[in-house]
Motif scaffolding. Structure first.
Motif, PDB file in Angstrom:
ATOM      1  N   UNK A 104      -5.286  15.506  -3.052  1.00 48.75           N
ATOM      2  CA  UNK A 104      -3.973  16.145  -3.153  1.00 48.75           C
ATOM      3  C   UNK A 104      -2.960  15.686  -2.099  1.00 48.75           C
ATOM      4  N   UNK A 105      -3.417  14.910  -1.112  1.00 44.60           N
ATOM      5  CA  UNK A 105      -2.537  14.490  -0.024  1.00 44.60           C
ATOM      6  C   UNK A 105      -2.016  13.080  -0.310  1.00 44.60           C
ATOM      7  N   UNK A 106      -0.723  12.921  -0.637  1.00 43.14           N
ATOM      8  CA  UNK A 106      -0.209  11.583  -0.982  1.00 43.14           C
ATOM      9  C   UNK A 106      -0.205  10.626   0.197  1.00 43.14           C
ATOM     10  N   UNK A 107      -0.020  11.136   1.401  1.00 47.24           N
ATOM     11  CA  UNK A 107      -0.021  10.275   2.580  1.00 47.24           C
ATOM     12  C   UNK A 107      -1.410   9.692   2.801  1.00 47.24           C
ATOM     13  N   UNK A 108      -2.433  10.534   2.711  1.00 45.17           N
ATOM     14  CA  UNK A 108      -3.814  10.059   2.851  1.00 45.17           C
ATOM     15  C   UNK A 108      -4.163   9.113   1.716  1.00 45.17           C
ATOM     16  N   UNK A 110      -2.197   7.149  -0.024  1.00 43.19           N
ATOM     17  CA  UNK A 110      -1.558   5.851   0.174  1.00 43.19           C
ATOM     18  C   UNK A 110      -2.296   5.017   1.216  1.00 43.19           C
ATOM     19  N   UNK A 111      -2.661   5.662   2.333  1.00 38.55           N
ATOM     20  CA  UNK A 111      -3.341   4.930   3.393  1.00 38.55           C
ATOM     21  C   UNK A 111      -4.682   4.372   2.956  1.00 38.55           C
ATOM     22  N   UNK A 112      -5.489   5.193   2.276  1.00 37.77           N
ATOM     23  CA  UNK A 112      -6.802   4.723   1.832  1.00 37.77           C
ATOM     24  C   UNK A 112      -6.656   3.631   0.775  1.00 37.77           C
ATOM     25  N   UNK A 113      -5.660   3.763  -0.097  1.00 42.24           N
ATOM     26  CA  UNK A 113      -5.443   2.737  -1.110  1.00 42.24           C
ATOM     27  C   UNK A 113      -5.112   1.394  -0.466  1.00 42.24           C
ATOM     28  N   UNK A 114      -4.337   1.419   0.601  1.00 44.65           N
ATOM     29  CA  UNK A 114      -4.039   0.188   1.317  1.00 44.65           C
ATOM     30  C   UNK A 114      -5.294  -0.411   1.939  1.00 44.65           C
ATOM     31  N   UNK A 115      -6.188   0.450   2.414  1.00 42.47           N
ATOM     32  CA  UNK A 115      -7.429  -0.033   3.024  1.00 42.47           C
ATOM     33  C   UNK A 115      -8.299  -0.736   1.993  1.00 42.47           C
ATOM     34  N   UNK A 116      -8.484  -0.090   0.834  1.00 44.10           N
ATOM     35  CA  UNK A 116      -9.372  -0.695  -0.171  1.00 44.10           C
ATOM     36  C   UNK A 116      -8.730  -1.907  -0.830  1.00 44.10           C
ATOM     37  N   UNK A 117      -7.403  -2.051  -0.671  1.00 44.07           N
ATOM     38  CA  UNK A 117      -6.729  -3.260  -1.144  1.00 44.07           C
ATOM     39  C   UNK A 117      -6.792  -4.382  -0.113  1.00 44.07           C
ATOM     40  N   UNK A 118      -7.518  -4.137   0.988  1.00 45.10           N
ATOM     41  CA  UNK A 118      -7.717  -5.135   2.048  1.00 45.10           C
ATOM     42  C   UNK A 118      -6.397  -5.554   2.696  1.00 45.10           C
ATOM     43  N   UNK A 119      -5.511  -4.575   2.879  1.00 44.62           N
ATOM     44  CA  UNK A 119      -4.268  -4.824   3.607  1.00 44.62           C
ATOM     45  C   UNK A 119      -4.584  -4.920   5.099  1.00 44.62           C
ATOM     46  N   UNK A 121      -4.607  -4.401   9.002  1.00 37.10           N
ATOM     47  CA  UNK A 121      -4.485  -3.145   9.752  1.00 37.10           C
ATOM     48  C   UNK A 121      -3.081  -2.966  10.323  1.00 37.10           C
ATOM     49  N   UNK A 122      -2.463  -4.038  10.808  1.00 35.52           N
ATOM     50  CA  UNK A 122      -1.114  -3.933  11.368  1.00 35.52           C
ATOM     51  C   UNK A 122      -0.104  -3.522  10.302  1.00 35.52           C
ATOM     52  N   UNK A 123      -0.256  -4.064   9.101  1.00 34.41           N
ATOM     53  CA  UNK A 123       0.663  -3.709   8.022  1.00 34.41           C
ATOM     54  C   UNK A 123       0.472  -2.251   7.591  1.00 34.41           C
ATOM     55  N   UNK A 124      -0.772  -1.808   7.536  1.00 35.85           N
ATOM     56  CA  UNK A 124      -1.028  -0.403   7.200  1.00 35.85           C
ATOM     57  C   UNK A 124      -0.384   0.502   8.244  1.00 35.85           C
ATOM     58  N   UNK A 125      -0.589   0.157   9.494  1.00 33.83           N
ATOM     59  CA  UNK A 125      -0.035   0.957  10.584  1.00 33.83           C
ATOM     60  C   UNK A 125       1.484   1.008  10.503  1.00 33.83           C
ATOM     61  N   UNK A 126       2.127  -0.138  10.264  1.00 31.82           N
ATOM     62  CA  UNK A 126       3.587  -0.185  10.206  1.00 31.82           C
ATOM     63  C   UNK A 126       4.123   0.635   9.032  1.00 31.82           C
ATOM     64  N   UNK A 127       3.477   0.513   7.869  1.00 30.00           N
ATOM     65  CA  UNK A 127       3.945   1.235   6.689  1.00 30.00           C
ATOM     66  C   UNK A 127       3.809   2.737   6.861  1.00 30.00           C
ATOM     67  N   UNK A 128       2.665   3.194   7.351  1.00 31.33           N
ATOM     68  CA  UNK A 128       2.463   4.632   7.525  1.00 31.33           C
ATOM     69  C   UNK A 128       3.345   5.179   8.643  1.00 31.33           C
ATOM     70  N   UNK A 129       3.543   4.394   9.702  1.00 29.52           N
ATOM     71  CA  UNK A 129       4.459   4.807  10.765  1.00 29.52           C
ATOM     72  C   UNK A 129       5.871   4.979  10.227  1.00 29.52           C
ATOM     73  N   UNK A 130       6.275   4.084   9.331  1.00 27.17           N
ATOM     74  CA  UNK A 130       7.606   4.196   8.743  1.00 27.17           C
ATOM     75  C   UNK A 130       7.728   5.481   7.930  1.00 27.17           C
TER      76      UNK A 130
END
Length: 289
Positions: A104-108, A110-119, A121-130
């Protein structure tokens, strides 16, 4: 209803009731509908002039958050993230995707989806920080609207007082000196209305919304930390212990009178050992020991 809000409302009502009932011969002495209209309508008019309509309408809907206890889901988010990390650590991407669909948490999500897409770590951090920065800016702007209204209300109270004083001067010119005190009291009531509206309604709402934003930012940063650890393939147990620190009840760092300060170094030592084991860094593990 939020307990602190309920206590504040009851205390405010009792305070105003004591002022109205005990400081005047009649409660109607504190009633001045034209002055109240000047304060309320003037404050709303100035607010609509200052901000776009969509922003004002949106923050009006947020007033209900002040009166209701906000449900906090940090514990559920930690459990969900740890469960996803376990599946990811096992390499079961399909199971992770299926579980994400019910998250139910869209922020979580999005983050996990980026992880399993092999994004990266710096890009994940920047996107979620934004996304965190965007939520922070939006919600603080919403609280600022109420702070702006709290500035307008006393000003329009003074305007109402000036209008009343002008009317009082007309009475003096006409020679009706017996009603000067009554007209003066009516003139000053608008200032009273403005101060009460600003300090018992508008500013408390702004503070409540700002506090809500702080709690949401803590929760989002907690999830960001967990996503970052998951991206670096840390052990689920390490992720869980790291995230639990966000919701722990912290005691005095110097002394708490119960002799528990000795437990903290041991806990940190165990955490470092697990982190070292998760990364396979034998040198770090030996240093932690």
């Amino acid at each position: 209803m939020n307990p602190s809000t309920l206590i504040g409302i009851v205390a405010s009502v009792l305070m105003l009731a004591s002022v109205v009932l005990w400081s005047a011969d009649s409660a109607t002495a504190f009633l001045n509908l034209p002055g109240l209209a000047i304060v309320v309508i003037g404050t709303l008019a100035a607010t609509f002039i200052s901000y776009p309509l969509r922003e004002v309408v949106r923050v009006v809907r947020l007033v209900g958050l002040v009166f209701h206890r906000e449900n906090r889901h940090e514990r559920e988010d930690i459990d969900e993230l740890v469960a996803l990390a376990r599946l990811w650590f096992k390499g079961d991407v399909r199971a992770v995707e299926r579980r994400l669909e019910a998250c139910p948490n869209p922020f979580l999500r999005t983050g996990v989806q980026l992880v399993i897409d092999h994004t990266a770590d710096e890009e994940i951090h920047d996107l979620l920080r934004w996304r965190i920065a965007r939520l922070k800016a939006r919600e603080r702007a919403e609280a600022q609207i109420f702070r702006t209204m709290a500035l307008y209300a006393p000003a329009f109270g003074m305007i109402g007082t000036l209008v009343g004083l002008v009317n009082m001067l007309g009475v003096i010119e006409a020679g009706e000196l017996t009603v000067i005190g009554e007209r003066m009291a009516v003139a000053l009531l608008t200032t009273f209305y403005g101060i009460v509206l600003a300090n018992l309604v508008l500013k408390p709402i702004a503070v409540k919304l700002e506090r809500r934003t702080e709690q949401r930012l803590i929760a989002m940063n907690m999830i960001l930390e967990g996503i970052s650890l998951m991206s670096r393939r840390r052990l689920p147990s390490v992720i869980e212990e790291s995230l639990n620190s966000f919701i722990a009840h912290h005691h005095d760092e110097l002394r708490d009178g119960r002799g528990q300060e000795g437990d903290a170094p041991a806990s940190r030592w165990r955490l470092r050992r697990r982190a070292a084991a998760a990364t396979g860094d034998e040198r770090e593990a030996s240093h932690a020991g």
